[in-house]
Write a protein that holds these residues in place. Structure first.
Motif, PDB file in Angstrom:
ATOM      1  N   ILE A 121       1.002  -1.303   0.032  1.00 29.93           N
ATOM      2  CA  ILE A 121       0.060   0.036  -0.197  1.00 29.93           C
ATOM      3  C   ILE A 121       0.849   1.073   0.033  1.00 29.93           C
ATOM      4  CG2 ILE A 121      -1.770   1.385   1.541  1.00 29.93           C
ATOM      5  CD1 ILE A 121      -2.880  -0.890  -0.134  1.00 29.93           C
ATOM      6  N   LEU A 122       1.912   1.171   0.688  1.00 27.95           N
ATOM      7  CA  LEU A 122       2.821   2.331   0.785  1.00 27.95           C
ATOM      8  C   LEU A 122       3.681   2.615  -0.553  1.00 27.95           C
ATOM      9  CD1 LEU A 122       4.237   4.547   2.713  1.00 27.95           C
ATOM     10  CD2 LEU A 122       6.177   2.849   2.949  1.00 27.95           C
ATOM     11  N   THR A 123       4.209   1.235  -1.166  1.00 29.54           N
ATOM     12  CA  THR A 123       4.407   1.534  -2.456  1.00 29.54           C
ATOM     13  C   THR A 123       3.638   2.237  -3.373  1.00 29.54           C
ATOM     14  OG1 THR A 123       5.746  -0.127  -2.196  1.00 29.54           O
ATOM     15  CG2 THR A 123       5.563   0.344  -4.370  1.00 29.54           C
ATOM     16  N   GLU A 124       2.265   1.755  -3.469  1.00 28.45           N
ATOM     17  CA  GLU A 124       1.223   2.127  -4.451  1.00 28.45           C
ATOM     18  C   GLU A 124       0.858   3.750  -4.134  1.00 28.45           C
ATOM     19  OE1 GLU A 124      -0.701   1.954  -7.746  1.00 28.45           O
ATOM     20  OE2 GLU A 124       0.580   0.564  -7.158  1.00 28.45           O
ATOM     21  N   THR A 125       0.843   4.026  -2.751  1.00 31.75           N
ATOM     22  CA  THR A 125       0.763   5.517  -2.352  1.00 31.75           C
ATOM     23  C   THR A 125       1.882   6.098  -2.859  1.00 31.75           C
ATOM     24  OG1 THR A 125      -0.429   4.624  -0.332  1.00 31.75           O
ATOM     25  CG2 THR A 125       0.039   6.876  -0.461  1.00 31.75           C
ATOM     26  N   ILE A 126       2.906   5.807  -2.499  1.00 31.45           N
ATOM     27  CA  ILE A 126       4.098   6.748  -3.242  1.00 31.45           C
ATOM     28  C   ILE A 126       3.794   7.045  -4.958  1.00 31.45           C
ATOM     29  CG2 ILE A 126       6.645   6.898  -3.643  1.00 31.45           C
ATOM     30  CD1 ILE A 126       6.988   5.535  -1.215  1.00 31.45           C
TER      31      ILE A 126
ATOM     32  N   VAL B 163      13.440  14.013   1.506  1.00 31.14           N
ATOM     33  CA  VAL B 163      14.551  13.588   2.420  1.00 31.14           C
ATOM     34  C   VAL B 163      14.432  12.076   2.938  1.00 31.14           C
ATOM     35  CG1 VAL B 163      16.282  13.719   3.917  1.00 31.14           C
ATOM     36  CG2 VAL B 163      15.610  15.892   2.843  1.00 31.14           C
ATOM     37  N   VAL B 164      13.110  11.987   3.574  1.00 33.09           N
ATOM     38  CA  VAL B 164      12.952  10.637   4.190  1.00 33.09           C
ATOM     39  C   VAL B 164      12.717   9.700   3.128  1.00 33.09           C
ATOM     40  CG1 VAL B 164      11.311   9.402   5.491  1.00 33.09           C
ATOM     41  CG2 VAL B 164      11.711  11.806   6.161  1.00 33.09           C
ATOM     42  N   LEU B 165      12.085  10.199   1.879  1.00 37.85           N
ATOM     43  CA  LEU B 165      11.954   9.016   0.711  1.00 37.85           C
ATOM     44  C   LEU B 165      13.380   8.680   0.240  1.00 37.85           C
ATOM     45  CD1 LEU B 165       8.815  10.588  -1.072  1.00 37.85           C
ATOM     46  CD2 LEU B 165       9.010   8.512   0.205  1.00 37.85           C
ATOM     47  N   LEU B 166      14.380   9.666  -0.033  1.00 38.33           N
ATOM     48  CA  LEU B 166      15.595   9.250  -0.666  1.00 38.33           C
ATOM     49  C   LEU B 166      16.426   8.426   0.321  1.00 38.33           C
ATOM     50  CD1 LEU B 166      16.461  13.051  -2.142  1.00 38.33           C
ATOM     51  CD2 LEU B 166      15.754  11.056  -3.314  1.00 38.33           C
ATOM     52  N   MET B 167      16.208   8.531   1.659  1.00 33.88           N
ATOM     53  CA  MET B 167      16.817   7.729   2.431  1.00 33.88           C
ATOM     54  C   MET B 167      16.375   6.334   2.224  1.00 33.88           C
ATOM     55  SD  MET B 167      16.695  10.165   5.965  1.00 33.88           S
ATOM     56  CE  MET B 167      17.560   9.143   6.997  1.00 33.88           C
ATOM     57  N   SER B 168      15.215   6.275   1.896  1.00 31.59           N
ATOM     58  CA  SER B 168      14.755   4.712   1.493  1.00 31.59           C
ATOM     59  C   SER B 168      15.237   4.255   0.376  1.00 31.59           C
ATOM     60  CB  SER B 168      13.251   4.643   1.421  1.00 31.59           C
ATOM     61  OG  SER B 168      12.758   5.118   2.670  1.00 31.59           O
ATOM     62  N   MET B 169      15.357   5.274  -0.660  1.00 34.84           N
ATOM     63  CA  MET B 169      15.778   4.782  -2.102  1.00 34.84           C
ATOM     64  C   MET B 169      17.248   4.456  -2.096  1.00 34.84           C
ATOM     65  SD  MET B 169      15.639   7.200  -5.510  1.00 34.84           S
ATOM     66  CE  MET B 169      17.440   8.024  -5.292  1.00 34.84           C
ATOM     67  N   VAL B 170      18.066   4.836  -1.147  1.00 35.15           N
ATOM     68  CA  VAL B 170      19.659   4.734  -1.172  1.00 35.15           C
ATOM     69  C   VAL B 170      19.954   3.695  -0.273  1.00 35.15           C
ATOM     70  CG1 VAL B 170      20.094   6.806  -2.319  1.00 35.15           C
ATOM     71  CG2 VAL B 170      20.086   6.702   0.210  1.00 35.15           C
ATOM     72  N   ASN B 171      18.811   3.244   0.338  1.00 38.39           N
ATOM     73  CA  ASN B 171      19.094   2.060   1.290  1.00 38.39           C
ATOM     74  C   ASN B 171      18.901   0.817   0.907  1.00 38.39           C
ATOM     75  OD1 ASN B 171      19.027   0.394   3.498  1.00 38.39           O
ATOM     76  ND2 ASN B 171      17.590   1.568   4.889  1.00 38.39           N
ATOM     77  N   GLU B 172      19.870  -0.053   0.531  1.00 39.85           N
ATOM     78  CA  GLU B 172      19.759  -1.343  -0.045  1.00 39.85           C
ATOM     79  C   GLU B 172      18.768  -2.248   0.725  1.00 39.85           C
ATOM     80  OE1 GLU B 172      23.712  -3.409  -0.077  1.00 39.85           O
ATOM     81  OE2 GLU B 172      24.277  -1.725   1.074  1.00 39.85           O
ATOM     82  N   ARG B 173      18.685  -2.192   2.207  1.00 39.42           N
ATOM     83  CA  ARG B 173      17.729  -3.084   2.897  1.00 39.42           C
ATOM     84  C   ARG B 173      16.148  -2.884   2.477  1.00 39.42           C
ATOM     85  NH1 ARG B 173      21.499  -1.935   6.729  1.00 39.42           N
ATOM     86  NH2 ARG B 173      20.109  -0.210   7.722  1.00 39.42           N
ATOM     87  N   GLN B 174      15.879  -1.751   1.848  1.00 44.09           N
ATOM     88  CA  GLN B 174      14.423  -1.546   1.578  1.00 44.09           C
ATOM     89  C   GLN B 174      14.069  -2.558   0.235  1.00 44.09           C
ATOM     90  OE1 GLN B 174      12.160   0.181   3.036  1.00 44.09           O
ATOM     91  NE2 GLN B 174      13.643   1.032   4.592  1.00 44.09           N
ATOM     92  N   PRO B 175      12.814  -2.819   0.269  1.00 41.79           N
ATOM     93  CA  PRO B 175      12.108  -3.554  -0.924  1.00 41.79           C
ATOM     94  C   PRO B 175      12.415  -2.966  -2.249  1.00 41.79           C
ATOM     95  CG  PRO B 175      10.417  -3.466   0.898  1.00 41.79           C
ATOM     96  CD  PRO B 175      11.532  -2.504   1.239  1.00 41.79           C
ATOM     97  N   PHE B 176      12.679  -3.770  -3.269  1.00 42.11           N
ATOM     98  CA  PHE B 176      12.965  -3.212  -4.698  1.00 42.11           C
ATOM     99  C   PHE B 176      12.040  -2.508  -5.354  1.00 42.11           C
ATOM    100  CE2 PHE B 176      12.978  -4.052  -9.169  1.00 42.11           C
ATOM    101  CZ  PHE B 176      13.721  -3.243  -9.610  1.00 42.11           C
ATOM    102  N   VAL B 177      10.556  -2.803  -5.216  1.00 37.54           N
ATOM    103  CA  VAL B 177       9.405  -1.959  -5.621  1.00 37.54           C
ATOM    104  C   VAL B 177       9.322  -0.673  -5.113  1.00 37.54           C
ATOM    105  CG1 VAL B 177       8.305  -3.991  -6.591  1.00 37.54           C
ATOM    106  CG2 VAL B 177       7.976  -3.326  -4.191  1.00 37.54           C
ATOM    107  N   LEU B 178       9.589  -0.560  -3.783  1.00 42.06           N
ATOM    108  CA  LEU B 178       9.696   0.549  -2.898  1.00 42.06           C
ATOM    109  C   LEU B 178      10.459   1.578  -3.322  1.00 42.06           C
ATOM    110  CD1 LEU B 178       8.349   2.096  -0.492  1.00 42.06           C
ATOM    111  CD2 LEU B 178       9.997   1.245   0.969  1.00 42.06           C
TER     112      LEU B 178
END
Length: 928
Positions: free
Chosen positions: A308-313, A345-360
């Motif tokens: 849901i978070l991914t689709e919301t983004i 900034v919070v979203l970019l932190m998720s993007m460059v974090n390799e532990r986050q899911p690929f689709v996110l």
């Protein structure tokens, strides 16, 4: 089955036919093929002929549904292959719809309110649409009110039929824009949104899911319906769907599905594939109704499921894409952290974090790209966080630029690629920022001097990292250098860059490296095409010669063509959203594919151009630049002249308005002067007359202080009294005439006792009125004598004022004091007389009012009497008519009795005489 079919066809009793159809229904699931082949024709005939019996119609519809539908139980599915099932369903559907009247008949049956008819009818129609959708859609479309009849299913109070109606409309609206429009204009949006609210929005069951799927069918790729949805203010009704509480743990699978479909529905309205105008208006509506704010709340909420978070983004990305207002709002959104950080900034932190899911991570990249799309303000803010002057020295907060740089040089190749593409989007179509980014310096290690960002990118390229990292960096460099000569000069200034590129292109490497070779060729081509020849060693001609010697032109163009021939290139070129099945497929960016299309042909031509052609081109460019300079100069001059013209126009307008105001004041002053002149002339004439009068009449009126105005006022008052006197006399005459008429009418109405009594009372009242009138007349006579006296005195006064009171040798005949005393006395008398007259006038008015009221009472009584007299006359006439009729009847009876020889007695004559109210008639009959 054959026997049952014969019974259905030949039985005369309805009960027999009904039992046979019921038996066929029970066999239709197991022996689908046999029942379908043998019984379909008979079942259709039952539908046509036995419409009056709902039970047999229901059995027939259920049997047909079992034959046509492919929704069999597991046992049957194990026995039959899927292909065979599909063939059976489509074949039986084809047989059924061959006669279009069958579908029309089914539509009329669906209209029936009876549950046993309507429900199986809906299921059968749904099965037909599943099997042969386009053909059945066409039949329904051409049948009168076909779609409208099916829309009534949504209003059915029975939930089973309503829910199956939604499923039917889902099948009906698939890939048919005409039916989608009809359904939408039949108020489908209103009804479906009401059902979703009734079922509990995202907390609802599968019915909500079905409604959302139907809404998607109606809106997807249908610009007319999207516009209708927006104009109908239905976007505002979507906001409550996304009201998520603080406690987001333990979401049911159905709620996740529902919310997922709701987000997809928002995306359908703002899809980048829609017309730009329609998308923009929907984006604005979503901002103004608070839907974007609600989505951002979900984005920053805790405990929301990952999908849901991914689709919301992704949804927020498309709501803000290309819309400056929404992009500005998104930039202002802060995450609920301590201290609060910007959502970007919070979203970019998720993007460059390799532990986050690929689709996110893909969704965050898309969100960042959409935030920067056609947003120069946002691009500037991102780049400014990298510039030396704006970097936070304390290091308390992490900026977007620092996160991108961190991702660009991390060990994770996916982070490298995402950061490179994100930074490329910050430079997209913005030459100013490309130049500013050259100022960025990076500290690589302690003790070493800082290195520019451009230099660091080329250093990593030359170190031979992963393919994904190199592709990302090459895309960033190509975007950075394109259409920016200063950046090309900086790139060429590093002597290691050109040898590295030519070496990469010239080598014969494997398929994986071919893409890198193509990108290197593109970067080298950009360095040639956008070269301003400022560096002597790397002029265009020298670089071309280098390609000719080291690589070869044909080889160079072949390597350049590797990019567009790559299978992932065409996939990335289709739509802006980065959608990759796996991290390894994350190679191309959509915006970069557009750049390749733009530059590939241009660079190929530039490589094959000779030095003379280049010179000519440069000359043409110079002349064009000169021409452009001249044009810009003239544009500037014209702009300045336009500004001056505007200023002059404004001044002219102000001056004309001032002139009009002044002219108006002048005309006013001229008219005032004329008035003053006229007044002056009048005063002059009056002064001349006054001086003559003063010389001739000495000081008669000045001494006693009395002016002619008082005399004229008295005259006017006398005239008024005369007029009032005449009016009163006229009113009295009218009253006299009315009273005389009443007297005469009262004398005529003296026939009955009641009328005589009322006439007496009326006579008394009339005598009183006459007395009052006599008194009024006498008062009027007195008043007239007084008025005549006043007139005589007034005439005397006028004579006294008109005659010059002078004696011999100009001496006054009477002293001023005597005259003054006489006039004062006369004025007092006149005033007292006027007062007396006014009092008499009031009393006369009161008398008149009382007389008018008595007259009104008399008139009412007169009208009552007249009515009573008329009624009594009418009654007498009726009695006379009755008496005449009875006389005729009695005489006729007597004649008959005499003819029969019966003697006539006196009592009969007496009775007949009594009925007639006349004794004489009775005596005559006795004599007879």
């Amino acid at each position: 089955i054959q026997k049952l079919c014969d019974r259905v066809a030949s039985s005369t009793l309805l009960d027999d036919r009904r039992d046979a159809v019921r038996a066929l229904k029970s066999l239709s699931k197991k022996y689908r093929l046999e029942v379908g082949i043998q019984a379909m024709e008979h079942l259709i005939r039952v539908l046509q002929t036995d419409r009056s019996d709902s039970e047999i119609i229901g059995y027939a519809l259920d049997t047909l549904c079992n034959v046509i539908s492919n929704d069999l139980e597991e046992e049957e599915q194990e026995e039959n292959t899927a292909k065979h099932i599909d063939d059976l369903g489509s074949q039986f559907t084809e047989i059924f719809i061959k006669q279009q009247e069958n579908v029309t008949l089914l539509l009329t049956l669906v209209e029936e309110f009876d549950f046993h008819v309507r429900w199986p009818g809906v299921k059968l129609l749904t099965s037909l649409l599943k099997q042969q959708g386009p053909q059945v859609q066409q039949i329904i479309l051409v049948s009168p009110m076909g779609v409208s009849r099916l829309m009534d299913l949504l209003a059915d109070s029975r939930e089973v039929i309503r829910n199956d109606g939604v499923l039917l409309l889902q099948q009906l609206t698939k890939s048919n824009a005409a039916i989608q429009k009809i359904v939408a204009f039949e108020n489908a949006f209103e009804r479906l949104l009401d059902i979703i609210i009734e079922e509990g929005n995202s907390d609802g069951g599968i019915v909500v899911e079905d409604c959302l799927l139907l809404l998607q069918n109606l809106l997807k790729n249908n610009n007319s319906n999207q516009n209708f949805f927006k104009e109908g203010s239905y976007i505002q009704r979507m906001k409550p769907w996304f009201e998520v509480g603080d406690d987001n743990c333990g979401w049911s699978a159905q709620k996740v599905t529902n919310l997922h479909l709701m987000l997809q529905l928002v995306r359908v309205l703002v899809s980048p594939t829609n017309p730009p105008g329609a998308t923009s208006s929907c984006q604005k509506a979503m901002f103004h109704c608070g839907l974007l704010q609600q989505l951002c709340t979900i984005l920053m909420a805790t405990g929301v499921p990952a999908d849901i978070l991914t689709e919301t983004i992704n949804t927020v990305s498309e709501v803000i894409r290309g819309c400056q207002t929404n992009q500005d709002y998104f930039a202002s959104v802060n995450a609920p952290s301590n201290p609060p950080r910007p959502a970007i900034v919070v979203l970019l932190m998720s993007m460059v974090n390799e532990r986050q899911p690929f689709v996110l991570r893909c969704a965050v990249l898309y969100c960042f790209q959409c935030f920067l799309y056609k947003n120069q303000k946002g691009q500037g803010e991102i780049v400014s966080t990298l510039l030396p002057s704006t970097i936070d020295a304390t290091g308390n907060s992490v900026s977007a630029g620092q996160l991108l740089c961190g991702g660009l040089f991390s060990t994770d190749s996916l982070s490298n690629w995402c950061a490179a593409v994100a930074l490329a989007h910050a430079l997209q179509e913005n030459a100013t920022l490309k130049e500013q980014l050259l100022r960025v310096q990076l500290a690589t290690s302690i003790g070493n001097p800082p290195v520019s960002l451009l230099q660091q990118c080329t250093n990593i390229l030359s170190q031979g990292s992963k393919v994904q990292t190199r592709v990302g960096l090459l895309m960033l460099l190509c975007t950075w250098l394109s259409n920016c000569s200063i950046a090309v000069t900086h790139f060429l200034h590093n002597p290691a860059n050109i040898p590295f590129l030519t070496g990469q292109i010239a080598e014969n490497l494997g398929e994986e490296e071919q893409l890198v070779q193509g990108l290197c060729a593109l970067l080298l081509g950009i360095s040639i095409y956008y070269n301003d020849n400022s560096l002597e060693n790397y002029r265009k001609e020298k670089l071309k010669q280098l390609i000719e010697k080291r690589i070869g032109r044909e080889n160079f163009t072949e390597k350049l063509g590797f990019i567009s021939k790559h299978e992932l290139y065409s996939r990335a070129a289709q739509k802006p959203q980065p959608s990759f099945s796996s991290p390894e497929h994350m190679i191309f960016d959509h915006e970069f594919t557009r750049l390749v299309k733009e530059l590939e042909g241009v660079i190929s031509k530039a490589i094959y151009k000779s030095s003379e052609e280049d010179k000519k081109e440069e000359e043409v460019k110079k002349t064009l630049e000169q021409h452009d300079n001249i044009v810009t100069h003239y544009k500037k001059v014209i702009r300045e002249q336009d500004q001056e013209l505007e200023e002059l126009k404004q001044r002219i307008n102000t001056l004309t308005s001032q002139n009009e105001q002044l002219q108006a004041t002048v005309t006013q002053q001229v008219s005032q002067i004329q008035q003053h002149k006229d007044q002056y002339n009048l005063l002059k004439v009056q002064l001349g007359k006054d001086s003559q009068h003063h010389n001739s009449h000495s000081d008669t009126f000045q001494m006693n202080g009395i002016q002619t105005e008082e005399v004229s006022k008295l005259k006017e008052e006398l005239e008024e009294w005369k007029n009032k006197h005449e009016m009163l006399q006229g009113q009295l005459r009218e009253r006299d005439s009315v009273i005389e008429k009443l007297n005469s009418s009262q004398l005529e109405m003296g026939t009955t006792d009641q009328s005589s009594q009322t006439s007496k009372s009326g006579g008394l009242e009339h005598s009183e009125l006459q007395k009052e009138l006599e008194m009024l007349r006498s008062q009027m006579q007195l008043q007239s004598t007084e008025i005549s006296k006043l007139q005589i005195e007034n005439q005397k006064l006028q004579k006294a004022t008109a005659e010059p009171v002078l004696g011999d040798s100009g001496a006054p005949a009477a002293t001023g004091s005597d005259l003054e005393g006489q006039l004062e006395q006369e004025i007092k008398e006149l005033k007292s007389q006027v007062k007396a007259l006014s009092e008499e006038k009031e009393s006369l008015k009161q008398h008149l009012d009382s007389s008018s009221s008595t007259v009104a009472i008399l008139q009412d009584e007169k009208s009552k009497l007249q009515r009573e007299v008329a009624e009594s006359k009418k009654e007498q006439d009726d009695l006379l008519v009755l008496l005449a009729d009875q006389d005729q009847k009695i005489s006729a009876l007597k004649m008959k009795l005499k003819d029969l020889g019966v003697p006539v007695e006196d009592e009969d004559d007496i009775e007949s005489g009594d009925q007639g109210d006349e004794d004489e008639d009775g005596d005559e009959e006795e004599q007879d």
